[in-house]
Enzyme design. Structure first.
Site, PDB file in Angstrom:
ATOM      1  N   LYS A   7     -40.479 -19.957  16.785  1.00  0.00           N
ATOM      2  CA  LYS A   7     -41.160 -18.802  16.216  1.00  0.00           C
ATOM      3  C   LYS A   7     -40.450 -17.540  16.688  1.00  0.00           C
ATOM      4  CE  LYS A   7     -45.938 -16.987  16.100  1.00  0.00           C
ATOM      5  NZ  LYS A   7     -47.320 -17.302  16.559  1.00  0.00           N
ATOM      6  N   SER A  85     -50.449 -17.696  12.976  1.00  0.00           N
ATOM      7  CA  SER A  85     -49.314 -16.828  12.721  1.00  0.00           C
ATOM      8  C   SER A  85     -47.973 -17.550  12.859  1.00  0.00           C
ATOM      9  CB  SER A  85     -49.349 -15.640  13.695  1.00  0.00           C
ATOM     10  OG  SER A  85     -49.225 -16.063  15.039  1.00  0.00           O
ATOM     11  N   SER A 109     -53.222 -20.110  16.103  1.00  0.00           N
ATOM     12  CA  SER A 109     -51.914 -19.949  15.469  1.00  0.00           C
ATOM     13  C   SER A 109     -50.976 -21.140  15.595  1.00  0.00           C
ATOM     14  CB  SER A 109     -51.226 -18.688  16.007  1.00  0.00           C
ATOM     15  OG  SER A 109     -51.944 -17.541  15.638  1.00  0.00           O
TER      16      SER A 109
END
Length: 388
Positions: A7, A85, A109
């Site tokens: 990420k 996310s 997330s």
């Protein structure tokens, strides 16, 4: 030798780390996040920085396109959202673009994109993995964890990245052990509102999964959490700590570049969260410790992640989540670990279940999910066009 992605809130020395934000396009750090470095030291091959919701969504985003790269789409249906996310981590792993990935979770997330993409995600106990080099959203809630294709893979990756780090004073000293369970853990079940949420497919997948556990010899017991405003407390803590973490950016010239107007409004409002509200939320955190009483009755809890598959990517996410359900109660607030894994499908979209366990008991999450995946093949199914 296994390729992986991270990420884009994890710093990698001398590479762009943009935090999913149009306002951080040219941001580069001279150091590598501890979790990423541990994977590199173990022989992993970093091949991708993966898109994410801008600033991990701390401003309360409402559109799938709240990211410098636009909307990240579900691996299974390009009209649907990949979840947030850790959007790119979920989609890229499910599609086989990477062997596994690192996500992060403040409040859902890792679990959310794992469920929406049919992946298996592991949110460890708060502090289990160093957060050095990872963008801060909420210092007292942020967790680092893997998204993989199976529970076994999640265990392998988590063992590689867990452990104390002098660069992160919140990291735990206790060694992670994913030890075999001598007896089957007692499985706690909560009252689920499938009918209210028009979730027949999810209800069937959930009941079928319980049948698998019973076949394997698991005892199931009904449990109930204290009725407390866990979500309200999390929301206030995220707003206040997120505004503090990103205050200079919020007050700067590039702030208006964020892709979602809701994020702009949300972060702006968060600067004005009263101290009394934040302290109320932290006191509620202490009150929430009463929820640990459920561990007297069970060793872990099995729940649906959401009652439906991924929502449409072109609609308001607040509207899309109105009937999604899926509340893990005090789990994030208290730093409990969880593993999410696919348990069925709804009109071609994956449905996820999760095993939540007490703090420090990742071994329980791991062993239960591993048992389930030895008996089922949902985690082996791949989306159309995926690398098998």
């Amino acid at each position: 030798g296994i390729p992986f992605g991270v990420k884009d809130l994890y710093s990698v020395a001398n590479l762009p780390t943009r935090w999913g934000s149009p306002g951080h396009e040219d941001q580069v750090f001279p150091y590598t996040a501890t979790s990423v470095q541990k994977l590199l030291d173990a022989g992993g091959v970093l091949v991708a920085k993966l898109e994410m919701i801008e600033l991990a969504g701390g401003g309360d985003y409402d559109i799938a396109g709240a990211s410098r790269g636009g909307a990240c789409l579900s691996a299974w249906d390009k009209t649907r959202w990949a979840g947030g996310s850790s959007s790119g981590s979920g989609a890229a792993t499910a599609l086989g673009c990477v062997g596994y990935s690192l996500g992060s979770e403040t409040s859902g997330s890792i679990i959310c994109p794992s469920a929406f993409n049919g992946a298996t995600g592991f949110r460890p106990t708060y502090g289990r993995v160093s957060r050095f080099g990872a963008m801060a959203l909420c210092w007292t809630l942020d967790k680092v964890g893997p998204i993989c294709r199976s529970a076994e893979d999640c265990g392998t990756v988590l063992l590689a990245i867990a452990g104390p780090d002098p660069l992160d004073p919140t990291s735990l000293a206790e060694k992670l052990k994913l030890r075999p369970q001598k007896t089957k853990p007692r499985l706690g079940l909560m009252a689920e509102t499938f009918t209210k949420n028009k979730a027949q497919a999810s209800e069937k997948a959930y009941n079928d999964a319980i049948a698998v556990f019973k076949k394997l010899g698991y005892e199931v017991v009904e449990v109930k959490l204290p009725d407390l405003p866990y979500g309200d407390a999390v929301g206030i803590i995220v707003a206040a700590e997120g505004a503090s973490a990103h205050e200079n950016f919020i007050r700067g010239e590039r702030f208006q570049m964020l892709a979602d107007a809701n994020q702009v409004a949300g972060f702006t409002a968060a600067l004005a969260v009263p101290a009394v509200d934040y302290l109320w939320a932290m006191r509620m955190r202490s009150e929430a410790l009463k929820a640990n009483a459920i561990w007297d009755k069970c060793d872990c809890v099995f729940k649906p992640v959401f009652y439906h598959g991924a929502p449409r990517a072109d609609k308001s996410l607040n509207e899309g989540f109105a009937l999604m359900g899926g509340d893990d109660g005090p789990a994030n607030l208290l730093g409990w670990p969880s593993m999410a894994f696919p348990i069925g499908f709804e009109e071609g979209l994956p449905l996820g279940g999760q095993i939540i366990a007490p703090a420090m008991r990742e071994d329980t999450c791991y062993s239960v999910a591993l048992d389930f995946q030895r008996e089922t093949d949902f985690h082996k199914r791949v989306p159309p066009g995926a690398a098998a």
